[in-house]
Design a protein around this motif. Sequence first.
Motif, short mmCIF file in Angstrom:
data_model
loop_
_atom_site.label_atom_id
_atom_site.label_comp_id
_atom_site.label_asym_id
_atom_site.label_seq_id
_atom_site.Cartn_x
_atom_site.Cartn_y
_atom_site.Cartn_z
N ILE A 212 0.85 -1.30 -0.03
CA ILE A 212 -0.10 -0.03 0.13
C ILE A 212 0.72 1.22 0.22
N MET B 75 -0.89 6.75 0.90
CA MET B 75 -2.48 6.47 0.99
C MET B 75 -2.50 6.30 2.43
N VAL C 63 -5.02 8.73 4.95
CA VAL C 63 -6.08 8.35 5.76
C VAL C 63 -5.85 8.81 7.28
N LEU D 160 -7.09 -0.12 6.19
CA LEU D 160 -7.05 0.01 4.86
C LEU D 160 -7.46 -0.93 3.98
N ASN D 161 -7.70 -2.11 4.32
CA ASN D 161 -8.27 -3.31 3.78
C ASN D 161 -9.57 -3.38 3.83
N PHE E 293 -15.09 2.62 0.38
CA PHE E 293 -15.01 3.57 -0.38
C PHE E 293 -15.91 3.88 -1.52
N VAL F 228 -8.41 -0.59 0.10
CA VAL F 228 -7.82 0.30 -1.02
C VAL F 228 -7.22 -0.31 -2.16
N GLU F 229 -7.16 -1.60 -2.29
CA GLU F 229 -6.71 -2.31 -3.65
C GLU F 229 -7.97 -2.31 -4.30
N ALA G 58 -8.48 1.44 -5.77
CA ALA G 58 -7.56 1.80 -6.58
C ALA G 58 -7.73 1.36 -8.12
N ALA H 3 -2.75 -0.26 -5.49
CA ALA H 3 -2.72 0.40 -4.08
C ALA H 3 -1.50 0.76 -4.12
N ALA I 49 -4.62 9.20 -3.38
CA ALA I 49 -4.86 8.93 -2.08
C ALA I 49 -5.59 10.02 -1.25
N LEU J 74 -9.36 9.52 -2.42
CA LEU J 74 -10.12 8.21 -1.61
C LEU J 74 -10.43 8.64 -0.34
#
Length: 232
Positions: A65, A69, A73, A154-155, A159, A166-167, A170, A178, A186, A189
């Motif tokens: 990541i 990013m 956050v 983040l996972n 979003f 995030v993957e 992205a 990501a 970033a 998002l």
Amino acid sequence: MISRWFRKLLSLIKYLTILSLSLVLLFAFVPVPLTGVMIERHIQAWWNHNSSYQLRHNWVPFEQISGAMKQAVVAAEDQKFPDHFGFDTEAIEKALVYNSKGRKVRGASTISQQTAKNVFLWTGRSWFRKGLELVFTGLIELAWGKERILEVYLNSVEFGPGIFGVEAAAQKFFKRPASQLNRHQAALLAAVLPNPLRFKVQDPSPYVYKRQQWILKQMRQLAPVEQRLAAR
């Protein structure tokens, strides 16, 4: 009769406690395949007969990541994340004062609290859910540590409709992994995170653009989050 039901209730609480502790310990080491909020969204789609709903979620390790990013956050959601133990008492006090004046309700949830809610619980506002959130927040702070909490956050964070992590975001919005997100992507998002079902990455409102610029400014002013985590 009452005694029998009371024993059953205690037994249920015991098994739920064991299950909860087991999941916290398990997810300290293995990817989280499905979260409470994902399940909630599936149920909502089924209830509303939304056959077009599709879940997108691809777990990636912390190292895959982009630093931008992670910085975005933390800048947007919880600038004290590397320093507190799950709760930002100053932000909570400010929120209580703000809300007591009868204005629009302001939250004070940290990244740790949001992670606990996303993974183990559900959305919405109630004292019962908030109490469980506090318990799970303390548990993941003890069992996971900051880097793991940020990795899971983040996972698992939402979003957009059906887009978790995030993957997936992205790939959906920028057609890249990501690991290759730049600062502007970033920040965009991160700008929708207060309400990803209302604010759009693909069709940003003036508010989202304004928030993106504020996040970029905060990112420049804060020390790199990975450096702050390593210094703990």
